[in-house]
Design a protein around this motif. Sequence first.
Motif, mmCIF file in Angstrom:
data_model
loop_
_atom_site.group_PDB
_atom_site.id
_atom_site.type_symbol
_atom_site.label_atom_id
_atom_site.label_comp_id
_atom_site.label_asym_id
_atom_site.label_seq_id
_atom_site.Cartn_x
_atom_site.Cartn_y
_atom_site.Cartn_z
ATOM 1 N N GLY B 76 -8.303 45.371 2.719
ATOM 2 C CA GLY B 76 -8.478 44.812 4.065
ATOM 3 C C GLY B 76 -7.613 43.572 4.171
ATOM 4 N N SER B 77 -6.602 43.588 5.048
ATOM 5 C CA SER B 77 -5.587 42.532 4.969
ATOM 6 C C SER B 77 -6.121 41.122 5.215
ATOM 7 N N ALA B 78 -6.996 40.937 6.202
ATOM 8 C CA ALA B 78 -7.528 39.589 6.456
ATOM 9 C C ALA B 78 -8.395 39.152 5.269
ATOM 10 N N ASN B 79 -9.152 40.099 4.762
ATOM 11 C CA ASN B 79 -9.981 39.856 3.576
ATOM 12 C C ASN B 79 -9.117 39.419 2.394
ATOM 13 N N ILE B 80 -7.990 40.098 2.211
ATOM 14 C CA ILE B 80 -7.088 39.756 1.101
ATOM 15 C C ILE B 80 -6.539 38.338 1.271
ATOM 16 N N ILE B 81 -6.197 37.980 2.503
ATOM 17 C CA ILE B 81 -5.647 36.619 2.703
ATOM 18 C C ILE B 81 -6.703 35.566 2.366
ATOM 19 N N GLU B 82 -7.935 35.810 2.770
ATOM 20 C CA GLU B 82 -9.003 34.860 2.413
ATOM 21 C C GLU B 82 -9.120 34.749 0.886
ATOM 22 N N TYR B 83 -9.018 35.915 0.220
ATOM 23 C CA TYR B 83 -9.114 35.945 -1.245
ATOM 24 C C TYR B 83 -7.968 35.142 -1.866
ATOM 25 N N ILE B 84 -6.761 35.403 -1.398
ATOM 26 C CA ILE B 84 -5.586 34.686 -1.923
ATOM 27 C C ILE B 84 -5.774 33.184 -1.747
ATOM 28 N N ASP B 85 -6.251 32.791 -0.567
ATOM 29 C CA ASP B 85 -6.455 31.372 -0.268
ATOM 30 C C ASP B 85 -7.511 30.752 -1.189
#
Lengths: 226, 226
Positions: B76-85
Motif C-alpha cells: 500500500g503506497s501511502a502505508n509504505i511512505i509512513e513506514y519509510i518515514d
Amino acid sequence: MEKAMDAGRQSEVTCVDFWCNEFGMRVRIALRELGVPFEYIEEDLRVRERSELVRRMNPVHRSIPILIHHGLPVCGSANIIEYIDEVWGEETRLLPGDPADRADARFWADFIDHKVFSTQTKFFTSKGEEKEAAKEELVEHLKRLEEVLGDKCFFSGDEFGFLDVVFIPFSSMFYGYEQHGGIDLEAECPNLTRWEKRCRERESVCEVLPDGKVQYELHKKFYGIE
Amino acid sequence: MEKAMDAGRQSEVTCVDFWCNEFGMRVRIALRELGVPFEYIEEDLRVRERSELVRRMNPVHRSIPILIHHGLPVCGSANIIEYIDEVWGEETRLLPGDPADRADARFWADFIDHKVFSTQTKFFTSKGEEKEAAKEELVEHLKRLEEVLGDKCFFSGDEFGFLDVVFIPFSSMFYGYEQHGGIDLEAECPNLTRWEKRCRERESVCEVLPDGKVQYELHKKFYGIE
C-alpha cells in the motif's frame, strides 16, 4: 443512544456521527478508550440532505464521522483514530509502537475499509447468484481476518488497539450476515466470534455498539430488503 | 530507467514496482529523499500474470508497489511512505510533526488515491459525454489541490514532504490531461504548474518521474486510446 460524556466541555471536542454508522462508531470507541470527553452531534443519515454543519466541516465528501477539535475538522475514520492517538494517547496508545506492526495494522484497516465494506454492501444489495458470490467473498475476507487474529486476545496481542477499534463496529453486522445469507460465523470464524465477545466486555465498545438485531432491521429498511 | 542505488545491500531493502506506476514512484521518491539504499525489482504490469514474488509478498491484493525490508513486505503506497518515514526519518521527516497537519496530509492523500485516481481512470477510459463529465470532475479535483497548495512552495510549506511525494507522480499525467482532453493546466492551476517544476528540480523526483509524453504514449496503449 449516544450520550455526550461531558457536555460542559463541548467546545473542545465534538463528534458528528449517526448512531449505527460502522465508521463513526470507531471514533466514539477510540475517544472513550483514551478517556477524551466529547460532545456528540447526531447526523441522521436517513435524511438525504446533509446538515449545514457537515457541509461546512467536510465540504469535500460531505460524509461522517467528523471530529471537530477546537473548531477544526478531522475527517475520515481511520485518519481520525490516528489523530486521536497522536493527540491524547499517553499511557495508552492505540497504534502499535513498532513501525512494521503499525504498517500491518494500517494495511488491514485499509482492507476492511475497501474490501470488507464494499463486499458487505454487495452482499446486502444483491440477489441470486450475485448475492451468493458476494457471500463467498465476504466469508473469504472474514477468514483472512480470522487468520490475522489467530489465537491472540486482540489483533495487536494482549491489548485492545487500533485494528480492534477499526473492525469491532463491523461485528454489529454479524447477526445480519447470519440472517441474510446463513453465514454461520461461529463455525466459519471461531476466533472472531470469541474476539467479538471479549471486545463487547469493554465499556467503550458496549456503550457504542448497537444490538445486532436492531442493526439488521435498520439495514433491511435502508437497503430495501424484504 | 530505474537503477538500484546500492545493489550490494540488496537483502536489506527491496522495492518491487513498475517504472511508470504512479503509486510506486512515491515509494522510490521517498526512499531517495531519506537516502535509503534499495534494490529495485521490476514487475511488468503489461504482463497479466503477477510474478511469484508479488503473489507471495502481497497475496491479498497481488499489487505493487511492495517494499521488502529484511524479508518482510509492506504494502500500500501511502502505508509504505509512513513506514519509510518512521524507520528512516531522522533529521528529515516526510510527515508533518503536528497531529492536525498530519491528519490534513493523510486526508488529501486519501483524496488523491480515491478521488483523483478513479476520475483520471474514468477520463482516460470513457468517451463522449461521460469523458466530458470525467474531465470536469478531474479539473474540479485538481482545483481543490491547487487551493490546498496555495502560494506555498510545497504542500506542507517550505519543505518537500509527504503530500508532495504522494501527488508528484500524478504530474507525469499532466501532459496526458492536456493531450487527451485539452485541459490547460497552466491556466486552470498555475500553482500546481509552478509546484511541479519546483519538485522536478529535486534529484529524487527527476530520477524517478518519466517524461509526460512517454507516460501518455504508454497509457494510450494500455487504455486502448487511438
